[in-house]
Design a protein around this motif. Structure first.
Motif, mmCIF file in Angstrom:
data_model
loop_
_atom_site.group_PDB
_atom_site.id
_atom_site.type_symbol
_atom_site.label_atom_id
_atom_site.label_comp_id
_atom_site.label_asym_id
_atom_site.label_seq_id
_atom_site.Cartn_x
_atom_site.Cartn_y
_atom_site.Cartn_z
ATOM 1 N N ARG B 196 0.838 -1.200 0.000
ATOM 2 C CA ARG B 196 0.000 0.000 0.000
ATOM 3 C C ARG B 196 0.876 1.255 0.000
ATOM 4 O O ARG B 196 2.001 1.248 0.502
ATOM 5 C CB ARG B 196 -0.943 -0.009 1.209
ATOM 6 C CG ARG B 196 -1.987 -1.117 1.087
ATOM 7 C CD ARG B 196 -3.144 -0.941 2.040
ATOM 8 N NE ARG B 196 -2.758 -1.200 3.429
ATOM 9 C CZ ARG B 196 -3.632 -1.363 4.410
ATOM 10 N NH1 ARG B 196 -4.927 -1.270 4.171
ATOM 11 N NH2 ARG B 196 -3.229 -1.605 5.641
ATOM 12 N N LEU B 198 1.226 5.505 0.900
ATOM 13 C CA LEU B 198 1.052 6.253 2.148
ATOM 14 C C LEU B 198 0.921 7.749 1.859
ATOM 15 O O LEU B 198 1.647 8.298 1.033
ATOM 16 C CB LEU B 198 2.272 6.021 3.047
ATOM 17 C CG LEU B 198 2.307 6.733 4.396
ATOM 18 C CD1 LEU B 198 1.229 6.180 5.325
ATOM 19 C CD2 LEU B 198 3.676 6.568 5.052
ATOM 20 N N THR B 289 -10.938 -9.411 6.404
ATOM 21 C CA THR B 289 -9.826 -8.800 7.132
ATOM 22 C C THR B 289 -8.588 -8.663 6.251
ATOM 23 O O THR B 289 -7.961 -7.596 6.206
ATOM 24 C CB THR B 289 -9.506 -9.633 8.390
ATOM 25 O OG1 THR B 289 -10.621 -9.526 9.282
ATOM 26 C CG2 THR B 289 -8.265 -9.114 9.096
ATOM 27 N N ARG B 292 -9.105 -5.972 3.767
ATOM 28 C CA ARG B 292 -8.987 -4.655 4.407
ATOM 29 C C ARG B 292 -7.531 -4.275 4.630
ATOM 30 O O ARG B 292 -7.167 -3.102 4.607
ATOM 31 C CB ARG B 292 -9.706 -4.674 5.762
ATOM 32 C CG ARG B 292 -11.212 -4.730 5.655
ATOM 33 C CD ARG B 292 -11.816 -5.024 7.024
ATOM 34 N NE ARG B 292 -13.262 -5.101 6.977
ATOM 35 C CZ ARG B 292 -14.011 -5.562 7.976
ATOM 36 N NH1 ARG B 292 -13.424 -5.989 9.097
ATOM 37 N NH2 ARG B 292 -15.313 -5.608 7.873
ATOM 38 N N LEU B 293 -6.704 -5.294 4.868
ATOM 39 C CA LEU B 293 -5.288 -5.030 5.146
ATOM 40 C C LEU B 293 -4.480 -4.796 3.872
ATOM 41 O O LEU B 293 -3.497 -4.067 3.884
ATOM 42 C CB LEU B 293 -4.663 -6.212 5.887
ATOM 43 C CG LEU B 293 -5.031 -6.363 7.359
ATOM 44 C CD1 LEU B 293 -4.440 -7.654 7.910
ATOM 45 C CD2 LEU B 293 -4.510 -5.167 8.151
ATOM 46 N N THR B 298 -7.022 2.910 3.626
ATOM 47 C CA THR B 298 -7.474 3.239 4.980
ATOM 48 C C THR B 298 -7.231 4.711 5.267
ATOM 49 O O THR B 298 -6.455 5.374 4.589
ATOM 50 C CB THR B 298 -6.697 2.459 6.055
ATOM 51 O OG1 THR B 298 -5.332 2.911 6.058
ATOM 52 C CG2 THR B 298 -6.746 0.966 5.819
ATOM 53 N N ARG B 328 -3.434 4.749 3.997
ATOM 54 C CA ARG B 328 -2.773 3.712 3.201
ATOM 55 C C ARG B 328 -3.513 3.677 1.874
ATOM 56 O O ARG B 328 -4.752 3.681 1.853
ATOM 57 C CB ARG B 328 -2.843 2.358 3.911
ATOM 58 C CG ARG B 328 -2.069 2.320 5.207
ATOM 59 C CD ARG B 328 -0.571 2.347 4.988
ATOM 60 N NE ARG B 328 0.109 2.650 6.246
ATOM 61 C CZ ARG B 328 1.417 2.558 6.419
ATOM 62 N NH1 ARG B 328 2.222 2.184 5.423
ATOM 63 N NH2 ARG B 328 1.945 2.850 7.579
ATOM 64 N N GLU B 396 0.647 -6.821 1.227
ATOM 65 C CA GLU B 396 1.304 -6.239 2.401
ATOM 66 C C GLU B 396 0.641 -4.904 2.650
ATOM 67 O O GLU B 396 0.524 -4.067 1.746
ATOM 68 C CB GLU B 396 2.803 -6.097 2.113
ATOM 69 C CG GLU B 396 3.575 -5.157 3.011
ATOM 70 C CD GLU B 396 3.528 -5.550 4.481
ATOM 71 O OE1 GLU B 396 3.741 -6.741 4.789
ATOM 72 O OE2 GLU B 396 3.254 -4.663 5.323
ATOM 73 N N GLY B 397 0.168 -4.726 3.897
ATOM 74 C CA GLY B 397 -0.539 -3.496 4.219
ATOM 75 C C GLY B 397 0.361 -2.287 4.341
ATOM 76 O O GLY B 397 -0.082 -1.158 4.195
ATOM 77 N N GLY B 398 1.643 -2.543 4.633
ATOM 78 C CA GLY B 398 2.576 -1.440 4.814
ATOM 79 C C GLY B 398 3.061 -0.890 3.492
ATOM 80 O O GLY B 398 2.604 -1.281 2.418
#
Lengths: 458, 458
Positions: B196, B198, B289, B292-293, B298, B328, B396-398
């Motif tokens: 994601r 940022l 979930t 969403r990640l 987000t 994100r 990967e959510g980060g």
């Protein structure tokens, strides 16, 4: 009374010098490193009361001591006044914002700059000097007097109510006189007709057992700061009214005479607004600024904390968020009940995945005076004679819980007559009190004791 | 390849000892008192690259240096891999929560505990050892290689993109390989198909020039903490969707193959929930979930600060409130545009009496791989051979902004293949990496170079 007034004028230079001595003692009740100073201030004050002709004693409490000063020579017919004040002060920090050091009083442009000059050492000292002027100048007082000076007002007076309850017989009186507030404006003496009450709570919400990475977990785990914001957003409606069900149930409408009196005050809203640096003064629809401040309840967020608050970016998904939320209350709201209403409301609006925890921190009842009786009339005459202007009736947005406590425990009405001026930086750097109000205030108090002696004679 | 694999097995004890040496250097890039250590780690790493048979050099930047290691002996036909990693680590604080000291590696129950063992020294070191295994064991590599190891990943890589842009010719490559992430679960190797993006902003609201007394001013002057809460409350709707107009405009729907692959993963939602200590996992309605990640954007509040946040009650009406707000992002959202949308939205909902100030702090583009081409197929074969299981595709959510930057500047696809395990405490006390994944990971990398050499041959 002429002898007392003349004594006070003659000894004015000494009074000023003594006040500076008092202000030099850094009696910061909140800081344990100043415990010795706070005690020194109590001893100093007790010494001045004794020198003034009162019987004085320092009473221990679990915290800072209470100084008592008594003179009972006016006879059983004469009324008894309880004079309350406090000898402790707020911390002086941030020190760098003071023009002159907070505990080295300096007179500039007719103002005495020092921590405690207005709140409340200066005003407490004026009472001691007014009492001395009667006793030394006229050999007597027109009333019996008991002075109660506490050293914990700035930390919430935790030991005062127990002291008053325990000493209720000795503190029995016909009126309680307090000088710890401000005049409506310079040259316009004021009598307070109301104080707001207070309910102060801490709200914590939690969504996880520890902070998480906002990338790795964001979107899946609830965000406590966002959740708390949504909960806080439900506390008011779009018209500035508090939207907690039942919140206004106990609020009494004020009489039109009081609202008319408030409207008649020389209040410059634009000056008020620019004085605080605001671009606009929104608030509860349907009420003026002074009404919003004095006779309407509020719900304030006093503090917010969650996650990362330092410089730059940290991609944390916080586990917890905290808000300090307080209410100013008006008659007949009850702080405990308001706390319960908040808790019930927040539980209803707590989102899924969020755990709520509420702690009551502080509470105090609102207070409202009857401004039509002999007490206010007598005070009005004394103030007009000293200041050359009839006092106005003013409300006060803040809370002094002990006022209601005194009235309840001692069954005597309170008279709040203060001599500070708006903008005097109570609780802030460069606190000041004017030389003129110190001198005129002592004269007003000399006259007040006489007026109350007549008005309240049994 | 057998020679390389056999070399790596034979020298495994030395590799472990060397890794411990690397981990003992406290190369904390965020702390200037560790600047010498960070440089020492760069020099140490460059020395190991040279010993492995690479041409290595330490390049200065305005911050911590970049270590380059090159081997160009595979010939013009052979593809070139750029291997990226970082030798700096997160601060180790709070030290008291570490079972063994963060910079004294200790093996317990098959795990190497040390700061940097997983993120990223351990994984970077595996590449150096896999390269050495080829060069020392087989005398050559099946690919040309350029290793780029930076020392500022944990402080946002401020000098990496300029370095890459300046050195673009020298860094030209056919693929970028990065091992700085985790496998989906133990024994299940993974290839990342997305990161994601940022957008991180700081929002400040102000209502007065300084803090005020909540009694004396409350009700008349706007409360910035309450106002900010109301503004934050408008960022989501009741279904967990972001309510900023235009926010989803650039969001591309994901193909059903990807969503099916995510659904097929062995994900235990209940274990995830209890693992983070949550009572529930709310989020955007209509998505699981993992979705969403990984594949949904987000909006998070990373920090909140206003007024008094210490112990007990302070009756302050704050002048200011601050929120750190980050998003994100998913393809094809643009961080700068999202920042503008936030600002426009917040200006629309800013209440009267409130001044708004927004600062952009950090941004990075989302990234998405094409998991169907020869790159992923080759990596799949290498991982399956080493781990005995076909790798899964994971999101990967980060955010790792440099991934998109590499692809853009060097016009080469990135392959994210990580060997850490979930729960390995990256950025937290007791960071660990398993001995088994270190050994198997080196084998997987030895195989990966060969597979990529074949798959990407021009």
């Amino acid at each position: 009374m002429d002898a007392a007034l003349s004594f006070s004028r003659q000894h004015s230079p000494r009074f000023h010098a003594e006040l500076e001595e008092f202000l030099r003692i850094p009696s910061v009740s909140a800081r344990s490193e100043h415990d010795g100073d706070t005690r020194a201030a109590a001893e100093w004050l007790s010494g001045r009361m004794t020198a003034a002709g009162l019987d004085s004693r320092v009473f221990e409490t679990p915290g800072h001591p209470v100084v008592l000063g008594e003179w009972r020579g006016a006879g059983a017919d004469a009324p008894t006044l309880l004079i309350y004040g406090h000898y402790d002060v707020q911390p002086a920090e941030p020190l760098e914002l003071w023009t002159s050091p907070p505990f080295e009083p300096e007179v500039r442009d007719g103002r005495i700059y020092a921590r405690g000059s207005a709140d409340d050492k200066g005003q407490l000292h004026m009472h001691v000097k007014a009492l001395e002027s009667w006793l030394a100048g006229a050999g007597r007082l027109p009333v019996n007097v008991v002075v109660v000076a506490e050293g914990e007002e700035e930390v919430g007076s935790p030991n005062l109510l127990p002291f008053v309850e325990e000493m209720a017989d000795r503190l029995a009186c016909d009126a309680v006189v307090i000088s710890d507030s401000a005049m409506f404006e310079e040259g316009l003496p004021s009598l307070l007709f109301s104080l707001r009450g207070l309910a102060y709570l801490e709200v914590r919400v939690r969504t996880a057992s520890g902070d998480l990475h906002s990338g790795a977990y964001g979107g899946a785990v609830a965000n406590p700061a966002a959740a708390l914001s949504r909960m806080i957003a439900t506390l008011h409606d779009d018209h500035g009214r508090i939207a907690i069900p039942g919140f206004y149930d106990a609020v009494k409408e004020w009489d039109s005479a009081t609202r008319d009196a408030i409207r008649a005050l020389p209040f410059d809203e634009d000056r008020f607004r620019s004085g605080v640096g605001a671009t606009d003064l929104p608030g509860e629809a349907g009420y003026s600024t002074l009404e919003r401040l004095w006779i309407r309840p509020t719900c304030e967020v006093n503090g917010l904390l969650s996650g990362y608050t330092g410089q730059g970016a940290k991609t944390v998904l916080p586990a917890e968020a905290m808000a300090k939320i307080s209410f100013r209350l008006v008659p007949d709201q009850d702080p405990a009940r308001v706390g319960r209403l908040l808790e019930e409301h927040l539980r209803r609006v707590t989102p899924a995945g969020v755990t709520l925890d509420i702690t009551e921190l502080h509470g105090g009842h609102p207070w409202r005076a009857d401004p039509t009786g002999p007490l206010f009339e007598a005070a009005g005459r004394a103030l007009e004679a000293a200041f050359g202007a009839r006092p106005v009736l003013a409300g006060e947005g803040g809370s002094i819980p002990i006022v209601g406590d005194f009235e309840r425990v001692l069954d005597a009405p309170a008279l709040l007559v203060g001599f500070a001026l708006p903008g005097c930086n109570m609780h802030a750097p460069d606190e000041w009190f004017t030389v003129e109000n110190y001198d005129r205030g002592i004269e007003a108090l000399v006259r007040l004791y006489a007026e109350l002696g007549d008005a309240l004679r049994g």
